[in-house]
Write a protein that holds these residues in place. Sequence first.
Motif, PDB file in Angstrom:
ATOM      1  N   ILE A   1     -10.944  -1.014   5.374  1.00  0.00           N
ATOM      2  CA  ILE A   1      -9.799  -0.255   4.878  1.00  0.00           C
ATOM      3  C   ILE A   1      -9.915  -0.026   3.370  1.00  0.00           C
ATOM      4  O   ILE A   1      -9.579   1.043   2.868  1.00  0.00           O
ATOM      5  N   TYR A   2     -10.410  -1.052   2.655  1.00  0.00           N
ATOM      6  CA  TYR A   2     -10.500  -0.926   1.192  1.00  0.00           C
ATOM      7  C   TYR A   2     -11.207   0.347   0.736  1.00  0.00           C
ATOM      8  O   TYR A   2     -10.658   1.096  -0.071  1.00  0.00           O
TER       9      TYR A   2
ATOM     10  N   LEU B   1     -13.730  10.194   9.448  1.00  0.00           N
ATOM     11  CA  LEU B   1     -12.955   9.022   9.054  1.00  0.00           C
ATOM     12  C   LEU B   1     -13.465   7.801   9.802  1.00  0.00           C
ATOM     13  O   LEU B   1     -13.189   7.623  10.986  1.00  0.00           O
TER      14      LEU B   1
ATOM     15  N   LEU C   1     -18.367  -2.681  -6.003  1.00  0.00           N
ATOM     16  CA  LEU C   1     -17.461  -2.233  -4.956  1.00  0.00           C
ATOM     17  C   LEU C   1     -17.310  -0.709  -4.965  1.00  0.00           C
ATOM     18  O   LEU C   1     -17.156  -0.089  -3.913  1.00  0.00           O
TER      19      LEU C   1
ATOM     20  N   TYR D   1     -12.150  -4.964   4.772  1.00  0.00           N
ATOM     21  CA  TYR D   1     -13.178  -4.326   3.968  1.00  0.00           C
ATOM     22  C   TYR D   1     -13.624  -3.000   4.559  1.00  0.00           C
ATOM     23  O   TYR D   1     -14.485  -2.334   3.996  1.00  0.00           O
TER      24      TYR D   1
ATOM     25  N   LEU E   1     -14.374   1.358  14.414  1.00  0.00           N
ATOM     26  CA  LEU E   1     -13.570   0.136  14.285  1.00  0.00           C
ATOM     27  C   LEU E   1     -14.034  -0.925  15.285  1.00  0.00           C
ATOM     28  O   LEU E   1     -14.184  -2.103  14.963  1.00  0.00           O
TER      29      LEU E   1
ATOM     30  N   LEU F   1      -9.489   7.476  -1.259  1.00  0.00           N
ATOM     31  CA  LEU F   1      -8.310   8.335  -1.224  1.00  0.00           C
ATOM     32  C   LEU F   1      -7.569   8.285  -2.551  1.00  0.00           C
ATOM     33  O   LEU F   1      -7.016   9.275  -3.018  1.00  0.00           O
TER      34      LEU F   1
ATOM     35  N   LEU G   1     -11.703   3.130   2.144  1.00  0.00           N
ATOM     36  CA  LEU G   1     -10.870   4.290   2.467  1.00  0.00           C
ATOM     37  C   LEU G   1      -9.780   4.456   1.409  1.00  0.00           C
ATOM     38  O   LEU G   1      -9.529   5.537   0.883  1.00  0.00           O
ATOM     39  N   LEU G   2      -9.168   3.330   1.092  1.00  0.00           N
ATOM     40  CA  LEU G   2      -8.084   3.316   0.125  1.00  0.00           C
ATOM     41  C   LEU G   2      -8.574   3.752  -1.252  1.00  0.00           C
ATOM     42  O   LEU G   2      -7.969   4.588  -1.923  1.00  0.00           O
ATOM     43  N   TRP G   3      -9.681   3.162  -1.679  1.00  0.00           N
ATOM     44  CA  TRP G   3     -10.217   3.454  -3.011  1.00  0.00           C
ATOM     45  C   TRP G   3     -10.576   4.932  -3.123  1.00  0.00           C
ATOM     46  O   TRP G   3     -10.294   5.571  -4.126  1.00  0.00           O
TER      47      TRP G   3
ATOM     48  N   VAL H   1      -2.555   6.829   3.986  1.00  0.00           N
ATOM     49  CA  VAL H   1      -2.370   6.044   2.760  1.00  0.00           C
ATOM     50  C   VAL H   1      -0.921   5.594   2.635  1.00  0.00           C
ATOM     51  O   VAL H   1      -0.641   4.437   2.307  1.00  0.00           O
TER      52      VAL H   1
ATOM     53  N   HIS I   1      -1.078  -7.529  12.757  1.00  0.00           N
ATOM     54  CA  HIS I   1      -2.458  -7.056  12.706  1.00  0.00           C
ATOM     55  C   HIS I   1      -3.027  -6.730  14.103  1.00  0.00           C
ATOM     56  O   HIS I   1      -3.492  -5.615  14.348  1.00  0.00           O
TER      57      HIS I   1
ATOM     58  N   ILE J   1     -12.048  -6.429   8.877  1.00  0.00           N
ATOM     59  CA  ILE J   1     -11.451  -5.089   8.908  1.00  0.00           C
ATOM     60  C   ILE J   1     -10.893  -4.662   7.556  1.00  0.00           C
ATOM     61  O   ILE J   1     -10.935  -3.500   7.193  1.00  0.00           O
TER      62      ILE J   1
ATOM     63  N   LEU K   1     -15.801 -11.034   4.138  1.00  0.00           N
ATOM     64  CA  LEU K   1     -16.204  -9.812   3.438  1.00  0.00           C
ATOM     65  C   LEU K   1     -16.671  -8.736   4.414  1.00  0.00           C
ATOM     66  O   LEU K   1     -17.025  -7.632   3.995  1.00  0.00           O
TER      67      LEU K   1
ATOM     68  N   PRO L   1     -11.492 -14.768  -0.212  1.00  0.00           N
ATOM     69  CA  PRO L   1     -12.647 -15.265  -0.963  1.00  0.00           C
ATOM     70  C   PRO L   1     -12.954 -14.437  -2.214  1.00  0.00           C
ATOM     71  O   PRO L   1     -13.333 -14.990  -3.245  1.00  0.00           O
TER      72      PRO L   1
ATOM     73  N   MET M   1     -12.902   7.173  14.699  1.00  0.00           N
ATOM     74  CA  MET M   1     -12.294   6.086  13.938  1.00  0.00           C
ATOM     75  C   MET M   1     -12.234   4.810  14.774  1.00  0.00           C
ATOM     76  O   MET M   1     -12.604   3.724  14.308  1.00  0.00           O
TER      77      MET M   1
ATOM     78  N   PHE N   1     -16.862  10.128   4.595  1.00  0.00           N
ATOM     79  CA  PHE N   1     -15.440  10.470   4.647  1.00  0.00           C
ATOM     80  C   PHE N   1     -15.127  11.712   3.832  1.00  0.00           C
ATOM     81  O   PHE N   1     -14.546  12.678   4.336  1.00  0.00           O
TER      82      PHE N   1
ATOM     83  N   ILE O   1      -0.276   2.773   4.907  1.00  0.00           N
ATOM     84  CA  ILE O   1      -0.892   1.536   4.404  1.00  0.00           C
ATOM     85  C   ILE O   1       0.018   0.940   3.330  1.00  0.00           C
ATOM     86  O   ILE O   1       0.269  -0.267   3.287  1.00  0.00           O
TER      87      ILE O   1
END
Lengths: 316, 432, 293
Positions: free
Chosen positions: A246-247, A58, A41, A244, A119, A253, A249-251, C103, C224, A242, A239, B98, A115, A52, C106
Amino acid sequence: MTAGGLDRAALLHLAVPALLFALQFVLPDYHHVNLARVMVLASFAAGYNIVFGYTGLLSLGHAMFFGAGLYTAGLLAQYAGVAAAPGFVLAILAGALFAALVGILALRTSGVSFMIVTLMFAQAAYLALHYFGDYTRSDEGFVVPAELRRLFGLALADPATRYFTALALFTGTLAVCHAVARSSFGRVLAAIRENEERTRMLGYDVFAYKLVALALSGAVSAAAGAAYAMLFGYVGAGLASIQYSIYPLLWVLMGGAATVLGPFLGTLAMFYLVDTASGFTSAYLFLVGLALIALVLFFPKGVLGTLRERALPWLP
Amino acid sequence: MTTKAAKPGSFRVNRRTALQGMAGAAGLMAAPGFVRYAQAHSGAPIKLGVPIHRTGIGASYGRWYERVLTAAVKLVNEGGGIAGHRVEAIVEDDGTDPRRGTEVIEKFATQHKVDAVFGHLFSHVVNAAAPRAGELKMPYIVCSEGHHVASVKLNRYCFQPGITDVKSQVQSMAPWVMANLGKKVTMIFPDYAFGHDHRDYFSAAVKAKGGEVVALIPIPPTETSFTRHFPKIPASTEVLYHVMVGPGVLTFVKELGQHFGSKRPQLFGFVDSIEAVDLASPALEYLEGTHFWEGNPRYAQANQSAHDKFFRERVGVDANGASKSDPKDVSTYAHMFSVWETLFIIKQAMEKADYHGPEKKVAFMEALESLKEFPESRQHPQGRKIFNGKTHQVFGHQFISKVENKKLKVVHKTSIEDGMYPDEGDYTKMSF
Amino acid sequence: MDFGPYLLLATMEGAVGAAVLALTALGLSLVFGVMRVVNVAHGEFFMLGAVIAWWVAHLVGAHPALGFLAALVVAPIMVGLVAAVAERLVLRRLGYDPEATIVATIGLLYVIQQAALSTFGPDARPVEPPVDFRILLPWFGYSGYKLLVIAAAAALMLCVWWVLARTRVGLMMRATRFDRETARAFAIPVDRVYGGVFALGAMLAAVGAVLIVPIQQAHYLMGHDPLLLSFIVVIIGGLGSLRGTVLAALVIGMSDGVISVFFSPTLAKILATLLVAIVLVIRPTGLFGARAA
């Protein structure tokens, strides 16, 4: 930047895979498999970081590139009996091609429009997985046949092989990111991020640079997706949703945008935050939310970004 | 109370290891995840990992699955546990996701070192977790109603002995629907795998019975309003077959009412649509007089068995299928019996295999494969079932109920044979 | 059903969706336009509005109309308060930095969602419509309440327009949006304006949710879709443009319904989604440019 700084950076990037290599012999089983997944991941996050962090674009659609890899490898195995190695290569190609196609259209926009366009493309791809549910089994997904999950004769389901493969992928992406950060190509990307107009005036074909960055990012993300399908044996639309997008981006940041090791650190931290918190409360999302808010309040540039700013300016 | 949330940071050792004076390592072992467990042995509990959808889209189901689990574990332990061992259920939330569902299986296998995992519900989570369960050599017993296990595409470690799969359910409905409601059917279903199963199996069964599916209307997974799809229902439709799930269900029914009024075709639905939903909710009046499949009748029937009564009593569910402490808190009654029954099947198979620890895992699974039939009893309150050891899938009775006075009244109970279909493979030919 | 009535039905459905969407998106657009903040938690404010509406209607318990009207007042106020607190405690301390606020919001999304799950529970819960009558057209029946939603949303939009264009508060907001530093120089309390705008944005989402909750249901994951759609509308409509937001909401609301007349529903969704992307590719500033007020 001093030569010493360069050396330290290169050393650090060698030290991390070396440490991860050594760790596998001492880690308990549970953390062993967790780390393998985190490395896969984190490769996805590192791919995301190319557009990014380094290019300043973004994207909210990277799930489609991760999904492109996941499904290329998975569907080829399921319906054409293609084994892991060629599937992996084809998945990377598919990711790069897909990202380039999306890029040709999406890169005509910038900022928040970019963005939204990414999306939308990702959402269309996600819905297409449902539309072609007869083949993809849509949200339910399918299990990749065990006999095809082999690399050079080794079963990828075996913990050691899985860890090695994940480590190889991660080291590969680390090398790519290190090269990007250090190369003239990377410096042009940074220039685009800081001031696109000026870069254009200097005679650079900004569009072409962004397109290559996106294709590279798509290829790396797809590599992670293919690895996920092959190492963990499951392919499903969830998987590629959406979440996945955002993840990563989060990780990124969290770890620090435009740092080479930030994506890994962010992925690792988020994983253990959820895993630990869910152990003592079912309201763990509460803690995750609060942690994110606290993070941006006190480490606005992510962990490594803040560290670089305050203490370690040589950090890549 | 033996069901508790797993505490990775906590330090759970059994009496004997504690006596052996391992406290010296406590400093290291108290760190999250570095807990070492002794092999289960005589006197040690049998640990069952139970992934529950506490959060995410499956949370309505998850909450009730957990309540049934607690009640069933308590009952088993009151009766002396499994083969003399106390049962300890370790619950982890999988977020109905999952990836997290898979991680949780790994956690059960490598950190909690459980004897078996059971209870997963949503199909996408099951499919994701199944290959990992096989790789970790972990018996993985699901309560899902998906066709995944019976399709024989998973692996020998995966079982579904507690609830009939969707293919069988759907197939057994067709004859009654054809004979009593009409032969021209329009199907409205969610455009994802669960809906596709209904589409494929019901269409085939309708054709086999001389009926006709006049229209198929797939609803996109992101839809929140349904009215715009209703014009696609042909005027010749005699029966409208619906299997909508998720929070949009009430909207669906209400809009159906506004669209058709009293000039509606016959309605036949799967109760999945209204699981955990109070039938006395506003707008559901429109369902009056329509029919539903039920896996287990939510409302206590006139001929309620003593076993069903016992089950309700222990789980804390009243005669209306709602929580005894809150009549508005409606259970997922048509499905949740599977958790109860599965635990007793695990008990039966483990005792048959003389199971006392993980070294007998294979014997346990072979014993499970050798089971043939579960008679209606306290352990199997939903009714008699026939287990197919080759496909690892169980087959049981299904119910068709009519909505009368805001309650579901059973009008037909299928035979187990109605839901039988040819095996699609044989798990017992695979290796462990 | 014949083509004509079918199209009519799709149009009516599109109009209802567009009405609520316009309100919700307007909230996001205000926040984005004035503060340059991408509020990812906007959908959760919507959800919170619906959940509070259920709670109020449940407490009042008398005639459905009474409960609904109470909810229409209470829910936006409470959601506005939550938003104001979040703005004060988090966003302001971040200096409205674009990435940091993504962030942070979120994080806010997770916190609000979990709070709803822990208190309200995982089930979908209905609120009775204040009026319940069915309009019978020659070809099909239609919910009278839905038509009421269109009217109510339109009235609310007019109110917002009036506040923005004709009042002192609106002037301050527009001035802040145009140039924060100059506005400060003219003694406009920029901090208070930011707090107010963020609360107002959340309140608009909450109002939209209260209107929709008798049609859909309150559910803790319902935020959502409104979030995604609002984003699209805001960008297509052109940033900060009230007129653009309304028109874009109509286009988005309608396109989905009308395309689904011709194609299978999922394919229609795919095409509608791609259409939005293509519009943006062709006109990166949105359909109605960034200049329109």
